[in-house]
Design an enzyme around this catalytic site. Structure first.
Site, PDB file in Angstrom:
ATOM      1  N   GLU A   1      -5.094  -3.922  -1.691  1.00  0.00           N
ATOM      2  CA  GLU A   1      -6.522  -3.633  -1.719  1.00  0.00           C
ATOM      3  C   GLU A   1      -6.861  -2.345  -0.957  1.00  0.00           C
ATOM      4  O   GLU A   1      -7.999  -1.881  -1.003  1.00  0.00           O
ATOM      5  CB  GLU A   1      -7.324  -4.809  -1.152  1.00  0.00           C
ATOM      6  CG  GLU A   1      -7.066  -5.147   0.306  1.00  0.00           C
ATOM      7  CD  GLU A   1      -5.861  -6.066   0.529  1.00  0.00           C
ATOM      8  OE1 GLU A   1      -5.807  -6.693   1.607  1.00  0.00           O
ATOM      9  OE2 GLU A   1      -4.980  -6.122  -0.347  1.00  0.00           O
ATOM     10  N   ARG A   2      -5.855  -1.770  -0.275  1.00  0.00           N
ATOM     11  CA  ARG A   2      -6.123  -0.538   0.482  1.00  0.00           C
ATOM     12  C   ARG A   2      -6.134   0.702  -0.412  1.00  0.00           C
ATOM     13  O   ARG A   2      -6.799   1.684  -0.100  1.00  0.00           O
ATOM     14  CB  ARG A   2      -5.077  -0.366   1.583  1.00  0.00           C
ATOM     15  CG  ARG A   2      -5.119  -1.463   2.630  1.00  0.00           C
ATOM     16  CD  ARG A   2      -3.975  -1.326   3.595  1.00  0.00           C
ATOM     17  NE  ARG A   2      -3.893  -2.465   4.517  1.00  0.00           N
ATOM     18  CZ  ARG A   2      -2.891  -2.667   5.358  1.00  0.00           C
ATOM     19  NH1 ARG A   2      -1.889  -1.810   5.407  1.00  0.00           N
ATOM     20  NH2 ARG A   2      -2.896  -3.723   6.160  1.00  0.00           N
TER      21      ARG A   2
ATOM     22  N   GLU B   1       9.507  -3.224  13.349  1.00  0.00           N
ATOM     23  CA  GLU B   1       9.288  -2.135  12.402  1.00  0.00           C
ATOM     24  C   GLU B   1       7.983  -1.442  12.774  1.00  0.00           C
ATOM     25  O   GLU B   1       6.909  -2.049  12.745  1.00  0.00           O
ATOM     26  CB  GLU B   1       9.215  -2.666  10.974  1.00  0.00           C
ATOM     27  CG  GLU B   1       9.054  -1.581   9.938  1.00  0.00           C
ATOM     28  CD  GLU B   1       9.049  -2.110   8.511  1.00  0.00           C
ATOM     29  OE1 GLU B   1       9.494  -1.381   7.610  1.00  0.00           O
ATOM     30  OE2 GLU B   1       8.606  -3.263   8.304  1.00  0.00           O
TER      31      GLU B   1
ATOM     32  N   CYS C   1       9.615   1.735   3.617  1.00  0.00           N
ATOM     33  CA  CYS C   1      10.549   0.678   4.008  1.00  0.00           C
ATOM     34  C   CYS C   1      11.976   1.198   4.113  1.00  0.00           C
ATOM     35  O   CYS C   1      12.846   0.529   4.665  1.00  0.00           O
ATOM     36  CB  CYS C   1      10.480  -0.492   3.033  1.00  0.00           C
ATOM     37  SG  CYS C   1      11.094  -0.110   1.384  1.00  0.00           S
TER      38      CYS C   1
ATOM     39  N   LYS D   1      -1.082  -7.769  -8.646  1.00  0.00           N
ATOM     40  CA  LYS D   1      -2.011  -7.827  -7.515  1.00  0.00           C
ATOM     41  C   LYS D   1      -1.609  -6.714  -6.559  1.00  0.00           C
ATOM     42  O   LYS D   1      -0.741  -6.872  -5.719  1.00  0.00           O
ATOM     43  CB  LYS D   1      -1.929  -9.200  -6.828  1.00  0.00           C
ATOM     44  CG  LYS D   1      -3.201  -9.615  -6.049  1.00  0.00           C
ATOM     45  CD  LYS D   1      -3.615  -8.688  -4.926  1.00  0.00           C
ATOM     46  CE  LYS D   1      -2.727  -8.820  -3.712  1.00  0.00           C
ATOM     47  NZ  LYS D   1      -3.198  -7.885  -2.607  1.00  0.00           N
TER      48      LYS D   1
ATOM     49  N   PHE E   1       0.806  -1.224   0.000  1.00  0.00           N
ATOM     50  CA  PHE E   1       0.000   0.000   0.000  1.00  0.00           C
ATOM     51  C   PHE E   1       0.833   1.265   0.000  1.00  0.00           C
ATOM     52  O   PHE E   1       0.376   2.316  -0.440  1.00  0.00           O
ATOM     53  CB  PHE E   1      -0.937   0.020   1.225  1.00  0.00           C
ATOM     54  CG  PHE E   1      -0.232   0.345   2.522  1.00  0.00           C
ATOM     55  CD1 PHE E   1      -0.028   1.656   2.935  1.00  0.00           C
ATOM     56  CD2 PHE E   1       0.258  -0.676   3.330  1.00  0.00           C
ATOM     57  CE1 PHE E   1       0.633   1.948   4.124  1.00  0.00           C
ATOM     58  CE2 PHE E   1       0.921  -0.396   4.516  1.00  0.00           C
ATOM     59  CZ  PHE E   1       1.114   0.922   4.914  1.00  0.00           C
TER      60      PHE E   1
END
Length: 499
Positions: free
Chosen positions: A176-177, A384, A281, A173, A149
């Site tokens: 979905e957010r 994290e 990240c 893919k 996301f």
């Protein structure tokens, strides 16, 4: 309420599984759309369309494929603001940050315009008597990517641009957010000249992920996300005989030496630690000043900068420093880790727990936090956080600071701030981390170098973008050819040695 779609074989296709995920506006907390979650059958349909379309695309010469990439770059620049607005609306990041997300993906597309050069094979003339040997780089076939996301434009382009330039079809893919931008990118690719069926966007959850991992037609998988899921996809994908690259979590340290420019270091930490609400990240989440005097000077510089940060929705203007985190669950997890830091004895120097934004009380905003005197056994150090929380771990020496970064299970990125070239060279040479910055807080390489972490931040032999991407999305075929002169008499039953 908008109902989003899949993008299969050049068309927007409504979901048929009956399952949906809510897509929020993170600034208000409201559900703004529903994203369909694909069934195995829907994934099969996308793969079948890709399989049918891919051979003709692979037979298209690399220069013509590169021209599609050139036109895609033009269209990305044309629609930059439209894409950025859609990205900000679903993710929550500021408008300039959203444009940066798109730009860093665009730069990889620009690199892929050089596909004809990158796909050239090797040739040896006269390897033996009348024998030539040459190699060809050929596409894998149908490939797939599972993207997170936090960079809904950049990371999909990091994957599908080289895959397509190499002649593959690609199943994306996305998260979905925030799925709208990936759908828009697929439309733009076809407007640029990509044949229908070559780039498919299939929204989904674990059902779709497992369908990708287990589908015998799909030859490779790229993934960016959390380490547990990266390990799962890597292990299961490899066991199914696929080529897999997976990138996981991070805990990026920035070492601040006593001779560092402290204003420069503080500015770098604020941008790298709190930009995009820490949902990167490559965010710096651990500051490691060497020596108590260095630490005291650093904290003194950081506090006023952090307290002045402007937090708000992207609609509040380009001077907003960061926006909300992506979901209510993400907010609660971040605040839970903050509470654990306090309970475990860290000193909370800047407390953002009571942050409220008038008019946006239901939004997923998290105030900035700064911890000092964090120790390596604390949860806020080992995990994290993926939020606007910076932890300061004081080191007594350079060697102790280096050891902190090297001993952590994650190895995505790291940085050192110093004026000492010897210390910088030693750090870059010794640290067991994939990307290193010297007076650069977020050392994300440019598109023509490769991106990838070490240890539990990366799984697989090849990195993202740069030369590695053309290796990942192709396989080498080596041909040994002999064209004998004259009329051949009889057969040979041994390999003729070289003269």
């Amino acid at each position: 309420m908008q109902e989003l779609t899949h993008y299969i074989n050049g068309q927007h296709v409504k979901g048929t599984s009956g399952r949906f995920a809510d897509v929020f506006n993170p600034a208000t907390g409201e559900v703004q759309a529903k994203c369909p979650l694909a069934s195995v059958e829907e994934m099969d349909a996308a793969v079948a369309a890709a399989l049918a379309a891919q051979p003709a695309w692979a037979a298209t010469n690399p220069q013509r494929r590169a021209r599609v990439m050139m036109e895609f770059v033009r269209l990305l620049n044309r629609d930059m603001d439209k894409l950025a607005e859609a990205l900000s609306r679903e993710h929550g990041k500021t408008f300039p940050d959203a444009k940066g997300d798109i730009q860093r993906g665009l730069e990889v597309v620009e690199y892929c315009i050089g596909a004809p050069q990158m796909l050239k094979g090797e040739f040896t003339d006269g390897a033996g008597p009348g024998i030539d040997i040459y190699s060809m780089r050929q596409p894998l076939g149908v490939t797939a990517g599972i993207t997170p996301f936090n960079f809904p434009a950049m990371i999909p382009m990091w994957m599908f641009a080289p895959a397509l330039a190499c002649g593959n079809a690609f199943i994306l893919k996305p998260s979905e957010r925030d799925p709208s931008v990936p759908l828009m990118l697929a439309e733009l690719m076809e407007e640029a000249g990509l044949p229908k069926g070559i780039l498919q966007v299939v929204n989904g959850d674990k059902v779709a992920v497992d369908a990708i991992i287990d589908h015998e037609v799909i030859q490779s998988i790229g993934f960016v996300g959390s380490t547990p899921i990266a390990q799962y996809i890597y292990g299961r994908g490899c066991s199914n005989g696929k080529r897999v690259q997976c990138f996981g979590g991070a805990k990026n340290h920035m070492i601040i030496m006593p001779d560092a420019d402290m204003d420069q270091a503080a500015d770098a930490l604020v941008g790298a630690g709190y930009g995009a609400a820490g949902e990167r990240c490559m965010a710096i989440s651990v500051a490691v000043p060497v020596g108590d005097e260095t630490a005291d000077r650093l904290i003194e510089k950081l506090v006023p900068r952090i307290e002045k940060l402007k937090v708000g929705p992207y609609t509040a203007g380009n001077d907003v420093d960061y926006g909300p985190v992506v979901t209510a669950e993400a907010k609660q997890r971040i605040l839970g880790l903050v509470e654990s830091g306090i309970a475990q004895g860290a000193e909370l120097v800047v407390d953002g727990r009571d942050f409220k934004l008038q008019g946006y009380e239901d939004g997923f905003f998290v105030g900035p936090h700064l911890f000092d005197r964090v120790t390596p056994d604390m949860d806020i150090y080992t995990q994290e956080i993926f939020g606007p929380v910076l932890a300061t771990v004081r080191a007594g020496s350079y060697e102790e600071a280096l050891k902190l970064a090297m001993d952590h299970e994650y190895g995505n990125g790291t940085a050192i701030f110093t004026r000492d070239g010897d210390a910088a060279r030693d750090f870059a040479a010794r640290v067991n981390i994939g990307m290193v910055g010297i007076n650069v807080p977020i050392p994300v390489p440019l598109a023509y170098h490769t991106f990838g972490g070490w240890k539990k931040s990366g799984f697989g032999d090849l990195n993202q973008h740069g030369p590695d991407s053309f290796k990942f999305y192709t396989r080498t075929k080596t041909v040994t050819a002999r064209w004998p002169s004259g009329i051949k008499e009889g057969g040979e039953f041994n390999f003729k040695p070289m003269d």
